[in-house]
Design an enzyme around this catalytic site. Structure first.
Site, PDB file in Angstrom:
ATOM      1  N   ARG A  17      -0.802  38.027 -14.984  1.00  0.00           N
ATOM      2  CA  ARG A  17       0.321  38.476 -15.824  1.00  0.00           C
ATOM      3  C   ARG A  17      -0.142  38.688 -17.261  1.00  0.00           C
ATOM      4  O   ARG A  17      -0.347  39.814 -17.700  1.00  0.00           O
ATOM      5  CB  ARG A  17       1.471  37.452 -15.741  1.00  0.00           C
ATOM      6  CG  ARG A  17       2.811  37.970 -16.262  1.00  0.00           C
ATOM      7  CD  ARG A  17       2.964  37.976 -17.777  1.00  0.00           C
ATOM      8  NE  ARG A  17       2.793  36.670 -18.388  1.00  0.00           N
ATOM      9  CZ  ARG A  17       2.852  36.455 -19.697  1.00  0.00           C
ATOM     10  NH1 ARG A  17       3.072  37.466 -20.541  1.00  0.00           N
ATOM     11  NH2 ARG A  17       2.655  35.245 -20.194  1.00  0.00           N
ATOM     12  N   ASP A  18      -0.343  37.620 -17.999  1.00  0.00           N
ATOM     13  CA  ASP A  18      -0.698  37.758 -19.414  1.00  0.00           C
ATOM     14  C   ASP A  18      -2.059  38.413 -19.590  1.00  0.00           C
ATOM     15  O   ASP A  18      -2.292  39.152 -20.549  1.00  0.00           O
ATOM     16  CB  ASP A  18      -0.673  36.384 -20.079  1.00  0.00           C
ATOM     17  CG  ASP A  18      -0.667  36.465 -21.592  1.00  0.00           C
ATOM     18  OD1 ASP A  18      -0.673  37.591 -22.133  1.00  0.00           O
ATOM     19  OD2 ASP A  18      -0.650  35.418 -22.254  1.00  0.00           O
ATOM     20  N   HIS A 210      -0.470  27.050 -24.495  1.00  0.00           N
ATOM     21  CA  HIS A 210      -0.904  28.422 -24.230  1.00  0.00           C
ATOM     22  C   HIS A 210      -1.536  28.949 -25.514  1.00  0.00           C
ATOM     23  O   HIS A 210      -0.834  29.177 -26.503  1.00  0.00           O
ATOM     24  CB  HIS A 210       0.318  29.260 -23.836  1.00  0.00           C
ATOM     25  CG  HIS A 210       0.028  30.698 -23.551  1.00  0.00           C
ATOM     26  ND1 HIS A 210      -0.001  31.214 -22.271  1.00  0.00           N
ATOM     27  CD2 HIS A 210      -0.238  31.742 -24.375  1.00  0.00           C
ATOM     28  CE1 HIS A 210      -0.257  32.510 -22.320  1.00  0.00           C
ATOM     29  NE2 HIS A 210      -0.411  32.850 -23.597  1.00  0.00           N
ATOM     30  N   HIS A 212      -4.202  31.683 -27.559  1.00  0.00           N
ATOM     31  CA  HIS A 212      -4.986  32.902 -27.633  1.00  0.00           C
ATOM     32  C   HIS A 212      -6.163  32.646 -28.567  1.00  0.00           C
ATOM     33  O   HIS A 212      -6.042  31.908 -29.551  1.00  0.00           O
ATOM     34  CB  HIS A 212      -4.127  34.057 -28.137  1.00  0.00           C
ATOM     35  CG  HIS A 212      -3.175  34.575 -27.108  1.00  0.00           C
ATOM     36  ND1 HIS A 212      -3.191  35.870 -26.639  1.00  0.00           N
ATOM     37  CD2 HIS A 212      -2.180  33.947 -26.422  1.00  0.00           C
ATOM     38  CE1 HIS A 212      -2.254  36.028 -25.719  1.00  0.00           C
ATOM     39  NE2 HIS A 212      -1.618  34.885 -25.579  1.00  0.00           N
ATOM     40  N   CYS A 243      -0.118  40.410 -26.054  1.00  0.00           N
ATOM     41  CA  CYS A 243       1.319  40.653 -25.955  1.00  0.00           C
ATOM     42  C   CYS A 243       1.652  42.035 -26.508  1.00  0.00           C
ATOM     43  O   CYS A 243       1.309  42.344 -27.653  1.00  0.00           O
ATOM     44  CB  CYS A 243       2.084  39.580 -26.724  1.00  0.00           C
ATOM     45  SG  CYS A 243       3.874  39.831 -26.749  1.00  0.00           S
ATOM     46  N   ASN A 252      -6.385  35.513 -24.156  1.00  0.00           N
ATOM     47  CA  ASN A 252      -6.158  34.090 -23.905  1.00  0.00           C
ATOM     48  C   ASN A 252      -7.485  33.332 -23.916  1.00  0.00           C
ATOM     49  O   ASN A 252      -8.558  33.927 -23.776  1.00  0.00           O
ATOM     50  CB  ASN A 252      -5.536  33.897 -22.516  1.00  0.00           C
ATOM     51  CG  ASN A 252      -4.160  34.496 -22.408  1.00  0.00           C
ATOM     52  OD1 ASN A 252      -3.182  33.912 -22.840  1.00  0.00           O
ATOM     53  ND2 ASN A 252      -4.075  35.673 -21.805  1.00  0.00           N
TER      54      ASN A 252
END
Length: 312
Positions: A17-18, A210, A212, A243, A252
């Site tokens: 996903r990310d 989470h 980055h 994002c 990430n």
């Protein structure tokens, strides 16, 4: 700090996903499933497999339903679907394959409007409703507070604001609260302080983080978060990520790099580093570029004897 050496850390794989959502090259559903299978093969047991968002806004996630339909049948793996609103939650639950909803709220009004078309307070209420919907459907849900450490539009974010959001979210019964450094501006001191403050107000609920690696502090922030009591870490194979609604957001923290750091420090993750490195090599070919992860470039340590090379 010594206590953390006895506690395993859960890695939540977010590359499907990310990791992919902001990539310009459209990735096939087949390759997304292969990526998920690679993560499972490496030992990952919680995976953010897709997001249920408007495909016009995030074209990479247009095949969310198809991805879910083809997920491996695994009773030991929790599949997470990221959702921004009730419509997304309903779509995710309707697949019958999503085990856990990932709700998102945002610390500032400007970013919340860009990300979800609502105020920060509105995003908290939406997240609470999503959590309730998951529970009503017999599923679990967690909530992530985006831009916990800084906003791309408003700059510094008050720690008390993030703490207040976490305290409000707990009322709806999530399984955990996550703090996201969406644009990679956090530093270890800030991370340790905020994780500790959030833990103080959410009781026994776990804290997930989470990060980055936009400014090179990602691994240091992971270490600081674990020292402050975080028990789960989001990471992305290859270090991909970003994002679409946050200017300047970059990859990430890489799963391979996080696992190497923790396992070398005798903190168990349950993941196989060599398997992750192999998946990194495969993913690099799919993406047609070298991925940011560092350990995949250099390999683990100690180096197996059959890989030793003479050095001058």
């Amino acid at each position: 700090m010594d206590e953390m050496y006895t506690l395993p850390i859960e890695i939540v794989e977010v590359s499907p996903r990310d990791g992919l959502q902001n990539e310009p090259t459209q990735i096939s559903t087949n390759d997304k499933i292969s990526l998920i299978e690679g993560a499972i093969e490496a030992g990952v047991r919680r995976i953010e497999v897709t997001s249920f968002v408007n495909p016009r806004a995030v074209p990479q996630m247009a095949d969310a339903d198809d991805v879910c339909a083809r997920l491996p049948e695994r009773g030991d793996v929790t599949y997470i679907g990221l959702v921004m609103n009730q419509r997304g939650a309903d779509r995710a639950l309707a697949t019958g394959r999503i085990d856990q909803l990932g709700a998102v709220c945002v610390s500032t009004d400007t970013f919340a409007m860009a990300n979800q078309g609502q105020t920060s307070d509105g995003s908290v209420q939406a997240a609470k409703s999503i959590i309730e919907s998951a529970k009503s459907a017999g599923k679990t849900a967690q909530a992530t507070i985006a831009a916990s450490f800084g906003c791309p539009f408003e700059g510094e974010v008050a720690e008390d604001r993030v703490v207040a959001m976490a305290k409000e979210l707990v009322k709806s019964g999530p399984v955990e609260i996550a703090l996201a450094d969406t644009i990679g501006v956090g530093n270890p001191a800030h991370v340790a302080r905020l994780v500790s403050k959030v833990k103080d107000v959410i009781g026994s609920l776990p804290v997930r983080v989470h990060f980055h690696n936009t400014r090179g502090t990602g691994l240091a922030n992971v270490w600081a978060a674990i020292g402050a009591g975080a028990s789960s870490v989001d990471a992305s194979i290859g270090g991909l990520g970003g994002c679409p609604f946050a200017p300047g957001a970059a990859g990430n923290v890489a799963t391979e790099d996080v696992v190497y750091m923790l396992e070398r420090a005798q903190i168990a993750t349950g993941l196989d580093l060599n398997s992750l490195i192999q998946t990194n090599a495969w993913l690099g070919k799919i993406m047609q570029k070298e991925l940011p992860a560092m350990v995949a470039k250099s390999g683990g340590f100690p180096v197996p004897s059959n890989q030793n090379k003479e050095v001058a």
